[in-house]
Scaffold this motif. Structure first.
Motif, PDB file in Angstrom:
ATOM      1  N   SER A  39       0.859  -1.176   0.000  1.00  0.00           N
ATOM      2  CA  SER A  39       0.000   0.000   0.000  1.00  0.00           C
ATOM      3  C   SER A  39       0.902   1.236   0.000  1.00  0.00           C
ATOM      4  N   ILE A  40       0.328   2.388  -0.213  1.00  0.00           N
ATOM      5  CA  ILE A  40       1.087   3.637  -0.157  1.00  0.00           C
ATOM      6  C   ILE A  40       1.690   3.793   1.237  1.00  0.00           C
ATOM      7  N   GLU A  41       0.903   3.470   2.254  1.00  0.00           N
ATOM      8  CA  GLU A  41       1.382   3.567   3.640  1.00  0.00           C
ATOM      9  C   GLU A  41       2.575   2.641   3.873  1.00  0.00           C
ATOM     10  N   ASP A  42       2.469   1.394   3.401  1.00  0.00           N
ATOM     11  CA  ASP A  42       3.575   0.449   3.556  1.00  0.00           C
ATOM     12  C   ASP A  42       4.810   0.914   2.789  1.00  0.00           C
ATOM     13  N   SER A  43       4.604   1.434   1.583  1.00  0.00           N
ATOM     14  CA  SER A  43       5.735   1.948   0.803  1.00  0.00           C
ATOM     15  C   SER A  43       6.451   3.050   1.570  1.00  0.00           C
ATOM     16  N   HIS A  44       5.677   3.932   2.165  1.00  0.00           N
ATOM     17  CA  HIS A  44       6.263   5.015   2.958  1.00  0.00           C
ATOM     18  C   HIS A  44       7.020   4.447   4.162  1.00  0.00           C
ATOM     19  N   ARG A  45       6.418   3.462   4.825  1.00  0.00           N
ATOM     20  CA  ARG A  45       7.063   2.844   6.001  1.00  0.00           C
ATOM     21  C   ARG A  45       8.415   2.237   5.605  1.00  0.00           C
ATOM     22  N   LYS A  79       7.408  -8.234   8.567  1.00  0.00           N
ATOM     23  CA  LYS A  79       6.428  -7.612   7.671  1.00  0.00           C
ATOM     24  C   LYS A  79       6.411  -8.295   6.305  1.00  0.00           C
TER      25      LYS A  79
END
Length: 161
Positions: A39-45, A79
């Motif tokens: 997800s975008i959130e995971d990519s950022h993380r 993860k």
């Protein structure tokens, strides 16, 4: 400067059927995430983890950096490993978890390189285009030539308003 041409070839080939890469742990095959699933959130993380790893893995990082690196590599490995039982994960050393994280990072960078190549093709980037593909790095290159003192229009004379 030549006129840009648009190829009949697609710039991007998206496939909604995701094939997960696998790793072996004690001769048993396990899936790891594919970069396409993030997800975008995971990519950022992952980008934040990558920047933190770069800082902590440098020679001038403090003594506490090792423990923080171990924690981050464990978090990344957990993860990205899919369906790896807790008892199997518990047997993995810090070095194993780092290897899992590095393999996934390599996949992530390869995925990012494909997107950058598509953009480069679309904008007609010159041969030898070398994007910065570090996990937290910019996708677009910095020119090796100095632009100091150059202004739009080629004149060094200040523009009147």
């Amino acid at each position: 400067m030549g006129k840009a041409t648009i190829s009949d070839e697609p710039l991007l080939d998206l496939d909604t059927m995701i094939k997960r890469p696998t790793i072996l742990i004690d001769r048993k095959r396990y899936d790891i995430l594919s970069p396409e699933e993030l997800s975008i959130e995971d990519s950022h993380r992952f980008m934040v983890w990558g920047k933190t790893i770069e800082k902590l893995d440098s020679p001038d990082a403090g003594e506490e950096a090792g423990a923080e690196l171990d924690r981050i590599f464990a978090e990344v490995a957990t993860k990205v490993m899919i369906g790896v039982p807790d008892e199997v994960q518990a047997k993995l050393t810090g070095a194993h978890k780092r290897q899992v994280a590095e393999v996934f990072t390599g996949l992530l960078l390869g995925h990012k390189a494909g997107a950058v190549a598509a953009i480069a093709t679309a904008i007609g980037a010159p041969m030898g285009f070398k994007p910065n593909l570090s996990i937290g790095g910019s996708s677009f290159p910095n020119s090796s030539a100095s632009t100091e003192g150059n202004q739009a229009g080629g004149s060094e004379k200040p523009q009147s308003r």
